[in-house]
Design a protein around this motif. Structure first.
Motif, PDB file in Angstrom:
ATOM      1  N   VAL A   1       1.176  -1.105  -0.094  1.00  0.00           N
ATOM      2  CA  VAL A   1      -0.038   0.088   0.188  1.00  0.00           C
ATOM      3  C   VAL A   1       1.069   1.151   0.130  1.00  0.00           C
ATOM      4  O   VAL A   1       1.748   1.210   0.592  1.00  0.00           O
ATOM      5  CB  VAL A   1      -0.915   0.424   1.563  1.00  0.00           C
ATOM      6  N   THR A   2       0.293   2.102  -0.899  1.00  0.00           N
ATOM      7  CA  THR A   2       1.245   3.543  -0.739  1.00  0.00           C
ATOM      8  C   THR A   2      -0.396   4.209  -0.889  1.00  0.00           C
ATOM      9  O   THR A   2      -0.828   4.517  -0.537  1.00  0.00           O
ATOM     10  CB  THR A   2       2.453   3.602  -2.296  1.00  0.00           C
ATOM     11  N   GLY A   3       0.441   5.787   0.127  1.00  0.00           N
ATOM     12  CA  GLY A   3      -0.053   6.948  -0.067  1.00  0.00           C
ATOM     13  C   GLY A   3      -1.364   6.595   1.390  1.00  0.00           C
ATOM     14  O   GLY A   3      -0.425   5.722   2.777  1.00  0.00           O
ATOM     15  N   SER A   4      -2.034   7.307   1.960  1.00  0.00           N
ATOM     16  CA  SER A   4      -2.906   7.159   3.066  1.00  0.00           C
ATOM     17  C   SER A   4      -4.102   7.890   3.197  1.00  0.00           C
ATOM     18  O   SER A   4      -4.614   8.809   1.801  1.00  0.00           O
ATOM     19  CB  SER A   4      -1.858   8.445   3.876  1.00  0.00           C
ATOM     20  N   PHE A   5      -4.821   7.395   4.148  1.00  0.00           N
ATOM     21  CA  PHE A   5      -6.246   7.781   4.511  1.00  0.00           C
ATOM     22  C   PHE A   5      -6.809   9.673   4.677  1.00  0.00           C
ATOM     23  O   PHE A   5      -7.018  10.235   3.743  1.00  0.00           O
ATOM     24  CB  PHE A   5      -6.989   7.354   5.067  1.00  0.00           C
ATOM     25  N   GLU A   6      -5.556  10.341   4.761  1.00  0.00           N
ATOM     26  CA  GLU A   6      -5.774  11.390   5.014  1.00  0.00           C
ATOM     27  C   GLU A   6      -5.438  11.889   3.983  1.00  0.00           C
ATOM     28  O   GLU A   6      -6.222  13.511   2.995  1.00  0.00           O
ATOM     29  CB  GLU A   6      -4.512  11.804   6.260  1.00  0.00           C
ATOM     30  N   THR A   7      -4.308  11.827   2.608  1.00  0.00           N
ATOM     31  CA  THR A   7      -4.004  12.698   1.333  1.00  0.00           C
ATOM     32  C   THR A   7      -5.189  11.762   0.464  1.00  0.00           C
ATOM     33  O   THR A   7      -5.286  12.425  -0.649  1.00  0.00           O
ATOM     34  CB  THR A   7      -2.781  12.619   0.922  1.00  0.00           C
ATOM     35  N   ARG A   8      -5.627  11.261   0.537  1.00  0.00           N
ATOM     36  CA  ARG A   8      -6.614  10.359  -0.032  1.00  0.00           C
ATOM     37  C   ARG A   8      -5.691   9.956  -1.602  1.00  0.00           C
ATOM     38  O   ARG A   8      -7.046  10.069  -2.734  1.00  0.00           O
ATOM     39  CB  ARG A   8      -7.916  11.133  -0.443  1.00  0.00           C
ATOM     40  N   ASP A   9      -4.940   9.344  -1.120  1.00  0.00           N
ATOM     41  CA  ASP A   9      -4.275   9.070  -2.433  1.00  0.00           C
ATOM     42  C   ASP A   9      -3.940   7.425  -2.203  1.00  0.00           C
ATOM     43  O   ASP A   9      -2.579   7.103  -2.429  1.00  0.00           O
ATOM     44  CB  ASP A   9      -2.896  10.012  -2.972  1.00  0.00           C
ATOM     45  N   ARG A  10      -4.318   6.565  -1.264  1.00  0.00           N
ATOM     46  CA  ARG A  10      -4.322   5.404  -0.923  1.00  0.00           C
ATOM     47  C   ARG A  10      -4.046   4.900  -2.459  1.00  0.00           C
ATOM     48  O   ARG A  10      -5.258   4.997  -3.091  1.00  0.00           O
ATOM     49  CB  ARG A  10      -4.842   4.854   0.354  1.00  0.00           C
ATOM     50  N   GLU A  11      -3.404   3.733  -2.528  1.00  0.00           N
ATOM     51  CA  GLU A  11      -3.325   3.301  -3.938  1.00  0.00           C
ATOM     52  C   GLU A  11      -3.112   1.296  -3.248  1.00  0.00           C
ATOM     53  O   GLU A  11      -2.125   1.701  -2.649  1.00  0.00           O
ATOM     54  CB  GLU A  11      -2.250   2.899  -5.014  1.00  0.00           C
ATOM     55  N   VAL A  12      -3.382   0.752  -3.828  1.00  0.00           N
ATOM     56  CA  VAL A  12      -2.593  -0.592  -3.055  1.00  0.00           C
ATOM     57  C   VAL A  12      -1.570  -1.133  -4.992  1.00  0.00           C
ATOM     58  O   VAL A  12      -2.627  -1.336  -5.614  1.00  0.00           O
ATOM     59  CB  VAL A  12      -3.635  -1.811  -3.696  1.00  0.00           C
ATOM     60  N   LEU A  13      -0.433  -1.985  -5.009  1.00  0.00           N
ATOM     61  CA  LEU A  13       0.170  -2.198  -5.999  1.00  0.00           C
ATOM     62  C   LEU A  13       0.659  -3.200  -5.675  1.00  0.00           C
ATOM     63  O   LEU A  13       0.462  -4.304  -4.347  1.00  0.00           O
ATOM     64  CB  LEU A  13       1.252  -1.915  -5.451  1.00  0.00           C
ATOM     65  N   VAL A  14       0.539  -4.244  -7.054  1.00  0.00           N
ATOM     66  CA  VAL A  14       0.850  -5.289  -7.003  1.00  0.00           C
ATOM     67  C   VAL A  14       1.871  -5.648  -7.876  1.00  0.00           C
ATOM     68  O   VAL A  14       3.256  -4.675  -8.318  1.00  0.00           O
ATOM     69  CB  VAL A  14       0.561  -5.975  -8.115  1.00  0.00           C
ATOM     70  N   ASN A  15       3.244  -6.284  -6.938  1.00  0.00           N
ATOM     71  CA  ASN A  15       4.900  -6.394  -7.468  1.00  0.00           C
ATOM     72  C   ASN A  15       5.328  -4.895  -7.644  1.00  0.00           C
ATOM     73  O   ASN A  15       6.545  -4.675  -8.451  1.00  0.00           O
ATOM     74  CB  ASN A  15       4.622  -7.044  -8.373  1.00  0.00           C
ATOM     75  N   GLY A  16       4.248  -3.978  -6.830  1.00  0.00           N
ATOM     76  CA  GLY A  16       5.680  -2.567  -6.354  1.00  0.00           C
ATOM     77  C   GLY A  16       5.364  -1.250  -7.483  1.00  0.00           C
ATOM     78  O   GLY A  16       5.404  -0.639  -7.648  1.00  0.00           O
ATOM     79  N   SER A  17       4.066  -1.835  -8.916  1.00  0.00           N
ATOM     80  CA  SER A  17       4.078  -0.809 -10.103  1.00  0.00           C
ATOM     81  C   SER A  17       2.690  -1.325 -10.522  1.00  0.00           C
ATOM     82  O   SER A  17       2.557  -0.331 -11.071  1.00  0.00           O
ATOM     83  CB  SER A  17       5.453  -1.187 -10.742  1.00  0.00           C
ATOM     84  N   SER A  18       1.859  -2.659 -10.226  1.00  0.00           N
ATOM     85  CA  SER A  18       0.883  -2.210 -11.420  1.00  0.00           C
ATOM     86  C   SER A  18      -0.143  -2.157  -9.916  1.00  0.00           C
ATOM     87  O   SER A  18      -0.097  -2.845  -9.047  1.00  0.00           O
ATOM     88  CB  SER A  18       0.549  -4.167 -11.257  1.00  0.00           C
ATOM     89  N   LYS A  19      -0.912  -0.907 -10.275  1.00  0.00           N
ATOM     90  CA  LYS A  19      -1.766  -0.523  -9.306  1.00  0.00           C
ATOM     91  C   LYS A  19      -3.410  -0.938  -9.651  1.00  0.00           C
ATOM     92  O   LYS A  19      -3.040  -1.782 -10.567  1.00  0.00           O
ATOM     93  CB  LYS A  19      -2.409   0.751  -9.627  1.00  0.00           C
ATOM     94  N   ILE A  20      -3.342  -1.129  -8.946  1.00  0.00           N
ATOM     95  CA  ILE A  20      -5.201  -2.351  -8.300  1.00  0.00           C
ATOM     96  C   ILE A  20      -6.059  -0.545  -9.111  1.00  0.00           C
ATOM     97  O   ILE A  20      -5.946  -0.281  -8.607  1.00  0.00           O
ATOM     98  CB  ILE A  20      -5.753  -2.898  -7.655  1.00  0.00           C
ATOM     99  N   THR A  21      -7.551  -1.265 -10.221  1.00  0.00           N
ATOM    100  CA  THR A  21      -8.157  -0.153 -10.415  1.00  0.00           C
ATOM    101  C   THR A  21      -9.225  -0.234  -9.867  1.00  0.00           C
ATOM    102  O   THR A  21     -10.350  -0.141  -9.642  1.00  0.00           O
ATOM    103  CB  THR A  21      -7.416   0.551 -11.585  1.00  0.00           C
ATOM    104  N   ARG A  22      -9.546  -1.789  -8.901  1.00  0.00           N
ATOM    105  CA  ARG A  22     -10.719  -2.253  -9.122  1.00  0.00           C
ATOM    106  C   ARG A  22     -10.713  -3.390  -8.719  1.00  0.00           C
ATOM    107  O   ARG A  22     -10.075  -4.244  -8.776  1.00  0.00           O
ATOM    108  CB  ARG A  22     -11.953  -2.683 -10.206  1.00  0.00           C
ATOM    109  N   TYR A  23     -11.338  -2.812  -7.291  1.00  0.00           N
ATOM    110  CA  TYR A  23     -11.147  -4.959  -6.314  1.00  0.00           C
ATOM    111  C   TYR A  23     -11.891  -5.054  -5.975  1.00  0.00           C
ATOM    112  O   TYR A  23     -13.473  -4.829  -5.955  1.00  0.00           O
ATOM    113  CB  TYR A  23     -11.485  -3.544  -4.625  1.00  0.00           C
ATOM    114  N   GLU A  24     -11.637  -6.435  -5.586  1.00  0.00           N
ATOM    115  CA  GLU A  24     -12.863  -7.570  -5.371  1.00  0.00           C
ATOM    116  C   GLU A  24     -14.428  -7.828  -5.921  1.00  0.00           C
ATOM    117  O   GLU A  24     -15.020  -7.411  -5.549  1.00  0.00           O
ATOM    118  CB  GLU A  24     -13.418  -7.217  -3.804  1.00  0.00           C
ATOM    119  N   HIS A  25     -14.708  -7.957  -7.639  1.00  0.00           N
ATOM    120  CA  HIS A  25     -15.009  -8.554  -8.242  1.00  0.00           C
ATOM    121  C   HIS A  25     -15.543  -9.538  -8.098  1.00  0.00           C
ATOM    122  O   HIS A  25     -15.166 -10.517  -8.304  1.00  0.00           O
ATOM    123  CB  HIS A  25     -14.816  -7.650  -9.365  1.00  0.00           C
TER     124      HIS A  25
END
Length: 169
Positions: free
Chosen positions: A125-149
């Motif tokens: 996880v990068t970022g924080s809830f406070e700054t609203r830029d929290r992202e989940v990364l796979v292998n450090g570079s692929s950002k998950i754009t849609r969760y848990e479908h």
């Protein structure tokens, strides 16, 4: 204030929600991926690789699926290599599938999981809830754009760049 939720429309809407909430999900992971335009290249590869039967079975699976935009980031020569060699295509597809069904909390607690290709992929996880830029990364570079479908035999996450094994770079 109390009348907003006590009108006929609100009651029907709540009934529709509760009626559908308990219904079983009928689409498999593969059917869900193949229905979406934003995953056409990946689903075509799955089809070409002969995985229709394998991934339509019970499962459960956790699919990490690259979108069309993500697949466009693979070099054309690498895509040709994948399409020409079925064993490499199979490894590439299996590199995006994890045996078992994992919600995001479980993936982040584990920090890494092994794919069907036998390679480990990590979650951070990068970022924080406070700054609203929290992202989940796979292998450090692929950002998950849609969760848990959710699907009947697993769960799907969509990513903005494919998980490219080292031998394909």
């Amino acid at each position: 204030h109390g009348q907003l939720h006590n009108n006929t429309f609100a009651m029907q809407n709540n009934m529709a929600y509760w009626w559908s909430a308990g219904r079983p999900i009928r689409s498999t992971v593969l059917q869900t991926i193949m229905k979406r335009n934003q995953t056409k290249t990946f689903s075509d590869m799955v089809n070409r690789g002969g995985f229709i039967h394998e991934f339509s079975l019970q499962g459960p699976y956790t699919f990490i699926v690259p979108t069309e935009e993500a697949m466009s980031k693979i070099k054309p020569a690498a895509l040709q290599k994948l399409n020409a060699e079925s064993d490499k295509l199979a490894t590439f597809i299996r590199h995006h599938v994890v045996p078992g069904q994992f919600v995001m909390k479980q993936l982040l607690e584990r920090q890494s999981v092994e794919t069907l290709a036998g390679q480990s992929i990590s979650f951070s996880v990068t970022g924080s809830f406070e700054t609203r830029d929290r992202e989940v990364l796979v292998n450090g570079s692929s950002k998950i754009t849609r969760y848990e479908h959710k699907a009947s035999n697993g769960i799907i996450y969509f990513i903005d760049r494919p998980l490219v094994p080292k031998w394909l770079r």
